[in-house]
Design a protein around this motif. Structure first.
Motif, PDB file in Angstrom:
ATOM      1  N   VAL A 186      -6.393 -35.607   4.926  1.00  0.00           N
ATOM      2  CA  VAL A 186      -6.484 -34.221   4.455  1.00  0.00           C
ATOM      3  C   VAL A 186      -5.521 -33.981   3.297  1.00  0.00           C
ATOM      4  O   VAL A 186      -5.860 -33.349   2.295  1.00  0.00           O
ATOM      5  CB  VAL A 186      -6.192 -33.244   5.613  1.00  0.00           C
ATOM      6  CG1 VAL A 186      -6.072 -31.815   5.091  1.00  0.00           C
ATOM      7  CG2 VAL A 186      -7.294 -33.323   6.668  1.00  0.00           C
ATOM      8  N   GLY A 187      -4.304 -34.518   3.428  1.00  0.00           N
ATOM      9  CA  GLY A 187      -3.312 -34.333   2.373  1.00  0.00           C
ATOM     10  C   GLY A 187      -3.728 -34.971   1.066  1.00  0.00           C
ATOM     11  O   GLY A 187      -3.615 -34.356  -0.002  1.00  0.00           O
ATOM     12  N   GLN A 239       1.071 -28.506  -6.654  1.00  0.00           N
ATOM     13  CA  GLN A 239       0.221 -28.596  -7.839  1.00  0.00           C
ATOM     14  C   GLN A 239      -0.093 -27.228  -8.427  1.00  0.00           C
ATOM     15  O   GLN A 239      -0.249 -27.083  -9.636  1.00  0.00           O
ATOM     16  CB  GLN A 239      -1.080 -29.324  -7.482  1.00  0.00           C
ATOM     17  CG  GLN A 239      -0.886 -30.800  -7.180  1.00  0.00           C
ATOM     18  CD  GLN A 239      -2.141 -31.442  -6.624  1.00  0.00           C
ATOM     19  OE1 GLN A 239      -2.764 -30.916  -5.699  1.00  0.00           O
ATOM     20  NE2 GLN A 239      -2.515 -32.589  -7.153  1.00  0.00           N
ATOM     21  N   ARG A 240      -0.181 -26.213  -7.572  1.00  0.00           N
ATOM     22  CA  ARG A 240      -0.520 -24.880  -8.069  1.00  0.00           C
ATOM     23  C   ARG A 240       0.684 -24.157  -8.657  1.00  0.00           C
ATOM     24  O   ARG A 240       0.533 -23.195  -9.413  1.00  0.00           O
ATOM     25  CB  ARG A 240      -1.114 -24.041  -6.934  1.00  0.00           C
ATOM     26  CG  ARG A 240      -2.495 -24.506  -6.491  1.00  0.00           C
ATOM     27  CD  ARG A 240      -3.123 -23.581  -5.472  1.00  0.00           C
ATOM     28  NE  ARG A 240      -2.380 -23.552  -4.220  1.00  0.00           N
ATOM     29  CZ  ARG A 240      -1.636 -22.536  -3.804  1.00  0.00           C
ATOM     30  NH1 ARG A 240      -1.507 -21.454  -4.570  1.00  0.00           N
ATOM     31  NH2 ARG A 240      -0.999 -22.587  -2.648  1.00  0.00           N
ATOM     32  N   GLY A 294       2.044 -33.228  -4.944  1.00  0.00           N
ATOM     33  CA  GLY A 294       1.701 -32.724  -3.618  1.00  0.00           C
ATOM     34  C   GLY A 294       1.477 -33.817  -2.593  1.00  0.00           C
ATOM     35  O   GLY A 294       0.779 -33.605  -1.591  1.00  0.00           O
ATOM     36  N   LEU A 295       2.082 -34.997  -2.801  1.00  0.00           N
ATOM     37  CA  LEU A 295       1.835 -36.135  -1.917  1.00  0.00           C
ATOM     38  C   LEU A 295       2.978 -36.414  -0.955  1.00  0.00           C
ATOM     39  O   LEU A 295       2.940 -37.415  -0.234  1.00  0.00           O
ATOM     40  CB  LEU A 295       1.570 -37.395  -2.757  1.00  0.00           C
ATOM     41  CG  LEU A 295       0.282 -37.403  -3.577  1.00  0.00           C
ATOM     42  CD1 LEU A 295       0.203 -38.675  -4.409  1.00  0.00           C
ATOM     43  CD2 LEU A 295      -0.932 -37.291  -2.668  1.00  0.00           C
ATOM     44  N   ALA A 296       4.000 -35.565  -0.931  1.00  0.00           N
ATOM     45  CA  ALA A 296       5.161 -35.849  -0.084  1.00  0.00           C
ATOM     46  C   ALA A 296       4.770 -35.944   1.389  1.00  0.00           C
ATOM     47  O   ALA A 296       5.100 -36.926   2.072  1.00  0.00           O
ATOM     48  CB  ALA A 296       6.231 -34.776  -0.291  1.00  0.00           C
ATOM     49  N   SER A 313      -4.676 -33.155  -2.480  1.00  0.00           N
ATOM     50  CA  SER A 313      -4.025 -33.544  -3.725  1.00  0.00           C
ATOM     51  C   SER A 313      -5.048 -33.888  -4.797  1.00  0.00           C
ATOM     52  O   SER A 313      -4.914 -33.490  -5.965  1.00  0.00           O
ATOM     53  CB  SER A 313      -3.100 -34.744  -3.477  1.00  0.00           C
ATOM     54  OG  SER A 313      -2.482 -35.160  -4.670  1.00  0.00           O
ATOM     55  N   LEU A 314      -6.084 -34.621  -4.416  1.00  0.00           N
ATOM     56  CA  LEU A 314      -7.135 -34.950  -5.380  1.00  0.00           C
ATOM     57  C   LEU A 314      -7.846 -33.704  -5.890  1.00  0.00           C
ATOM     58  O   LEU A 314      -8.264 -33.631  -7.050  1.00  0.00           O
ATOM     59  CB  LEU A 314      -8.145 -35.911  -4.743  1.00  0.00           C
ATOM     60  CG  LEU A 314      -7.652 -37.342  -4.499  1.00  0.00           C
ATOM     61  CD1 LEU A 314      -8.692 -38.135  -3.714  1.00  0.00           C
ATOM     62  CD2 LEU A 314      -7.358 -38.029  -5.839  1.00  0.00           C
TER      63      LEU A 314
END
Length: 288
Positions: free
Chosen positions: A20-21, A33-34, A118-120, A25-26
């Motif tokens: 989901v994460g 990201q926003r 947003g991948l943390a 992010s994609l």
């Protein structure tokens, strides 16, 4: 449920979180990201008062422009406003981020690019998933798999980090020594008292250093290490070595800075050897 079922549930749940994460992010819809990210400019620096707290950072006035509306904002770092500003000078650029359309909810950031992907959380979920798989393999096939599960990624990470650390250390020392030192002075010592859960108290002292670069930039900065007897350092004269392109990177003791960096490299070498030894030991035990 037994160990296998709990571990399987652990892996499935974390795998779902990761999927989901990564999907969010994609799609570019994560909070990181926003967020709007802009650079502000320090317009005024207030000298810290001797004996005051250093938790909120050096008081500054910053201006930035909202790219969506073109409106300019003038803000301060009073209260909870993100990362602490520990080095300041008039004209310095500082990172600012805020939710779209809400520039008044600004937060200062020392690393404007942090969290941009947003991948943390997905990466952390993958790490925990990996831990679960290693534990599962260790329970099923024996504890030497834990050595391999620890040693292989640790060795790869250390091998990736070590060349970069050596290069960065060399460039760091060269940059600090390139411009020649300038005189500085400890203008204040900040004091913070913390109370632990047992009602014990601990006092920390943070010297504040002021110096002027060769091009006339007046810098005010916290110096949290490298000074003997920091509680009584107010008024002490220093020689400052700094990076000409970024005075926020400076030292009061070039030799000590070099020793510290060499120690970091030695630690990285030790970490590499530990990981390699663990992986090899695990492989030998499994093969035997």
């Amino acid at each position: 449920m037994g160990w296998h079922e709990y571990l399987a549930l652990w892996c499935v749940a974390l795998g779902a979180v990761a999927v989901v994460g990564y999907g969010r992010s994609l799609a570019g819809v994560t909070r990181g990201q926003r967020a709007v990210r802009v650079m502000g400019r320090i317009e005024r620096v207030t000298e810290p008062r001797h004996g005051s707290s250093g938790r909120e950072g050096i008081a500054v006035v910053v201006t930035f422009r909202d790219p969506a509306t073109g409106q300019e904002f003038t803000v301060t770092n009073d209260g909870e406003c993100g990362d602490r500003i520990s080095t300041a000078w008039t004209g310095r650029e500082v990172g600012i981020r805020y939710p779209p359309g809400r520039p008044h909810a600004y937060r200062f950031t020392t690393d404007p690019d942090a969290g941009r992907s947003g991948l943390a959380w997905p990466n952390f979920a993958v790490f925990l998933l990996y831990v679960g798989l290693v534990v599962l393999a260790s329970i099923d096939s024996g504890w030497p798999w834990a050595l391999i599960g620890f040693g292989v990624p640790w060795t790869l990470l250390s091998a990736t980090y070590l060349p970069r650390a050596v290069r960065d250390t060399r460039l760091h020392i060269e940059d600090l020594a390139s411009g020649g030192p300038v005189p500085g002075r400890v203008i204040a010592v900040l004091k913070d008292v913390t109370v632990d859960e047992d009602s014990g108290t601990a006092t920390s002292h943070t010297p504040v250093v002021a110096f002027t670069t060769h091009d006339g930039t007046a810098v005010t900065a916290y110096r949290t290490e490298g000074l003997s007897d920091p509680a009584r350092s107010r008024g002490r004269d220093l020689m400052i070595h700094y990076r000409p392109d970024n005075p926020a990177v400076f030292t009061t003791d070039l030799a000590a800075e070099h020793r510290s960096r060499v120690n970091e490299i030695a630690f990285a070498v030790g970490a590499l050897l530990v990981g390699f030894a663990a992986a090899v030991a695990g492989g030998i035990l499994i093969a035997g």
